[in-house]
Enzyme design. Structure first.
Site, mmCIF file in Angstrom:
data_model
loop_
_atom_site.group_PDB
_atom_site.id
_atom_site.type_symbol
_atom_site.label_atom_id
_atom_site.label_comp_id
_atom_site.label_asym_id
_atom_site.label_seq_id
_atom_site.Cartn_x
_atom_site.Cartn_y
_atom_site.Cartn_z
ATOM 1 N N ASP A 115 0.845 -1.186 0.000
ATOM 2 C CA ASP A 115 0.000 0.000 0.000
ATOM 3 C C ASP A 115 0.888 1.247 0.000
ATOM 4 O O ASP A 115 1.894 1.305 0.711
ATOM 5 C CB ASP A 115 -0.863 -0.032 1.263
ATOM 6 C CG ASP A 115 -1.877 1.092 1.306
ATOM 7 O OD1 ASP A 115 -2.793 1.077 0.484
ATOM 8 O OD2 ASP A 115 -1.735 1.982 2.165
ATOM 9 N N GLU A 133 1.427 0.211 -5.056
ATOM 10 C CA GLU A 133 0.958 1.495 -5.570
ATOM 11 C C GLU A 133 2.158 2.445 -5.667
ATOM 12 O O GLU A 133 2.717 2.814 -4.636
ATOM 13 C CB GLU A 133 -0.051 2.116 -4.609
ATOM 14 C CG GLU A 133 -1.338 1.350 -4.454
ATOM 15 C CD GLU A 133 -2.267 2.038 -3.446
ATOM 16 O OE1 GLU A 133 -3.385 2.399 -3.833
ATOM 17 O OE2 GLU A 133 -1.857 2.211 -2.283
#
Ligand code: CA
Length: 643
Positions: free
Chosen positions: A330, A361
């Site tokens: 994340d 990400e």
């Protein structure tokens, strides 16, 4: 010297870096406690019989050892006892659970001594991930929303729990006909299940109302499973065993398991890490305030050696103890590139190259106050990341369906216009000499994930419709199928939010991180109603595994795009070199039309097998042959193969 300068200094690292395994360890030979707390003057261990007991059984002082380590060893077997620490730094004593805990009681407030061997389910030693698939097709799901719907056919006691992932043959309303949950995923043909956070997070009271919902991006105990997914959140061994059982069941059903990991911030700044070594694990601005690149109030200082070590140890622990097959980072843009490359190397060294996936990400919510010179894993630095750490590709996501910031914004499939050059960029996963990544192995293609609107809601909103309406207009279903055909034509890994394939709706709510389950739950009745769309995805997944030209992850994959053209108004077409072992089709011709009427496009020379069109993605099983020209239905794809 400020605290920030001290923790960032090479001298601090030199003196205190410590790679010994940390936490509590219990076996038939005794029990040992190890805590890294280099700034502490005193560390005391407190033992309890249960997670909620007010009576401390014993208090014991740990001994200071070199490199910031504190230790206590006993020949007694304390398996099943709960504990916390009193850590005194600069004269202030704080109560903390063990940041390295591998088991805990309710809400993770107290750690637990646990002999992990006794949590292994039957057959665990023989548990193996299914063989590496020819393509990576990832389906993202949330443990609670997956089986919450009574129509899932899951018994009430297991709904929303790890246990539901172990049920192999559930059917819609328990009627014995239409598969739901694990049986449904098995049939869909995806290769990897990405579990939204299953480590212990803080936003749900594990002892409270079972209908509480949160995505779980708020870590409390990084190395312990979440208790609200267990049948008993008080007894620490239960959540450990039940997550292992879920992984085992997914493996047995041909699915690999990816874990969503949130090493960029903690739920509260006043975390176990903070209380143990105040200040060390977090980035600070020059004025001493916490850095907030996560948008969640704090950022972990991954570039400090013991923070990086903590993250590495955590990843290796999940891979080793829980047989996890991949990790989705994340806000990876907040983590430093050397750490991610080191994790990649360690995973490869222990399990073999390619066995464990890494993806993330490549962005953050805002700027972060990393130590000067830190190379962060955001989009601009992807060339410095190992080519087998993949990044989510928002360029393709937005090109196909329109941007995520404005509901009205449109993409290729919904009236934004079809640009053949931009589509070609999508098809090669934006990889190549001029691209942000060198090879499609670094690209995760997707149209929807847990963030933002579902694909369906986006299509409804962009068309000016009401996402709260249960209706599924045929023109939007056509757009959805075309979007899926584009997605499954892109080089790189493939990813979608569970339910995208049945037009999942969250009633137009964009950020459902704590929306009620009535919005978040997988609606298994809708899955049945929209089974034609799900079948379209199923066919595309099966076809994709058979197309070496699109599966190619090498730096040369872009060279397989032999030509790009616009064979008619509102149409784009690509000729692809599809040569590869065990594939009858040497070339592919991909045609996409966004016209509102039927299109006829000329075909390259020779005979072409129809593999998929706008209605059916299983044509490749018994292909018809075309030559000269082909007709396309409005807003549709045509995938052709030449032998
Ligand atoms: Ca929790």
């Amino acid at each position: 010297m400020s605290e920030k300068q001290r923790f960032d200094s090479p001298e601090f690292q030199e003196k205190y870096h410590c790679e010994i395994p940390l936490g509590s360890f219990c076996s038939g030979r005794g029990t040992e406690f190890r805590l890294w707390a280099p700034t502490a003057q005193e560390v005391a261990l407190r033992l309890y019989s249960t997670d909620g007991s007010d009576t401390c059984l014993r208090q014991i002082f740990l001994s200071r050892e070199p490199r910031g380590l504190w230790r206590y060893v006993t020949g007694e077997i304390w398996d099943g006892l709960y504990y916390d620490y009193l850590v005194t730094v600069d004269g202030v004593t704080r109560t903390t659970a063990d940041p390295y805990a591998r088991a805990c009681g309710l809400n993770g407030a107290r750690s637990m001594v646990l002999d992990l061997e006794r949590t292994d389910p039957e057959g665990w030693a023989g548990d193996k991930a299914p063989p590496l698939p020819p393509e990576t097709v990832i389906c993202e799901m949330h443990v609670k929303d997956f089986s919450w719907d009574p129509a899932s056919g899951v018994p009430e006691a297991y709904r929303g729990k790890f246990k539901a992932l172990c049920l192999e043959d559930t059917t819609l309303r328990g009627e014995g006909e239409n598969p739901t949950c694990l049986a449904y995923l098995r049939r869909l043909g995806v290769t990897h299940i990405q579990l939204m956070p299953v480590y212990d997070y803080g936003s749900v009271d594990e002892g409270g109302d079972p209908a509480q919902f949160n995505w779980g991006y708020d870590p409390v105990n990084y190395n312990v499973p979440e208790g609200s997914y267990a049948t008993d959140p008080h007894r620490g061994e239960v959540r450990v065993r039940e997550l292992k059982q879920a992984v085992q069941a997914l493996h047995k059903n041909g699915l690999r398991v990816i874990m969503d990991v949130v090493y960029n911030h903690t739920y509260r700044p006043d975390s176990w890490l903070w209380r143990t070594v105040p200040g060390y694990y977090y980035r600070q601005n020059e004025d001493g305030t916490p850095s907030n690149g996560s948008g969640c109030g704090n950022d972990l200082a991954t570039e400090r050696s013991m923070c990086g070590q903590y993250i590495l140890d955590s990843v290796l622990y999940w891979a080793e103890e829980y047989h996890i097959d991949g990790f989705r980072f994340d806000l990876m843009g907040l983590l430093d590139v050397p750490l991610l490359n080191r994790i990649r190397r360690e995973l490869d060294r222990r399990w073999g190259p390619g066995e464990k996936l890494m993806l993330g990400e490549p962005w953050s919510a805002a700027g972060t106050a990393a130590r000067p010179g830190t190379v962060l894993a955001h989009k601009g630095n992807l060339s410095q990341l190992d080519s087998r750490i993949a990044a989510f590709n928002d360029t393709t996501r937005d090109a196909v369906k329109g941007g995520q910031w404005n509901a009205q914004d449109r993409g290729f499939v919904n009236g934004g216009g079809l640009d053949a050059g931009r589509l070609a960029g999508c098809i090669r996963g934006w990889a190549g000499p001029e691209g942000p990544v060198s090879a499609p192995s670094q690209t995760v293609n997707y149209l929807s994930c847990h963030d933002d609107w579902t694909l369906w809601d986006k299509l409804v909103c962009a068309a000016g419709g009401d996402p709260a309406s249960p209706a599924c207009p045929p023109e939007l279903l056509r757009q959805n199928r075309l979007a899926a055909a584009m997605l499954f034509s892109c080089q790189g890994m493939l990813f979608f939010l569970s339910g995208e394939e049945f037009a999942r709706t969250k009633q137009g709510v964009k950020n459902t991180y704590r929306s009620p389950l009535s919005i978040n739950r997988m609606d298994w009745t809708r899955a049945w109603e929209n089974r034609d769309l799900a079948d379209y995805y199923r066919g595309l997944i099966a076809l994709r595994k058979r197309l070496p030209g699109l599966r190619d992850k090498t730096p040369h994959a872009a060279e397989r795009i032999l030509s790009v053209g616009a064979p008619g108004e509102g149409c784009a077409a690509l000729l692809i070199d599809n040569a590869g072992p065990d594939c009858p089709w040497k070339r592919l011709y991909l045609v996409f039309s966004v016209r509102q009427d039927a299109a006829v496009v000329p075909l390259p020379d020779g005979e072409w097998d129809t593999l998929a069109d706008g209605e059916c993605s299983f044509l490749w099983q018994e292909p018809r042959t075309l030559s000269g020209a082909a007709a396309l239905a409005p807003v549709s794809a045509l995938i052709l193969g030449q032998r």
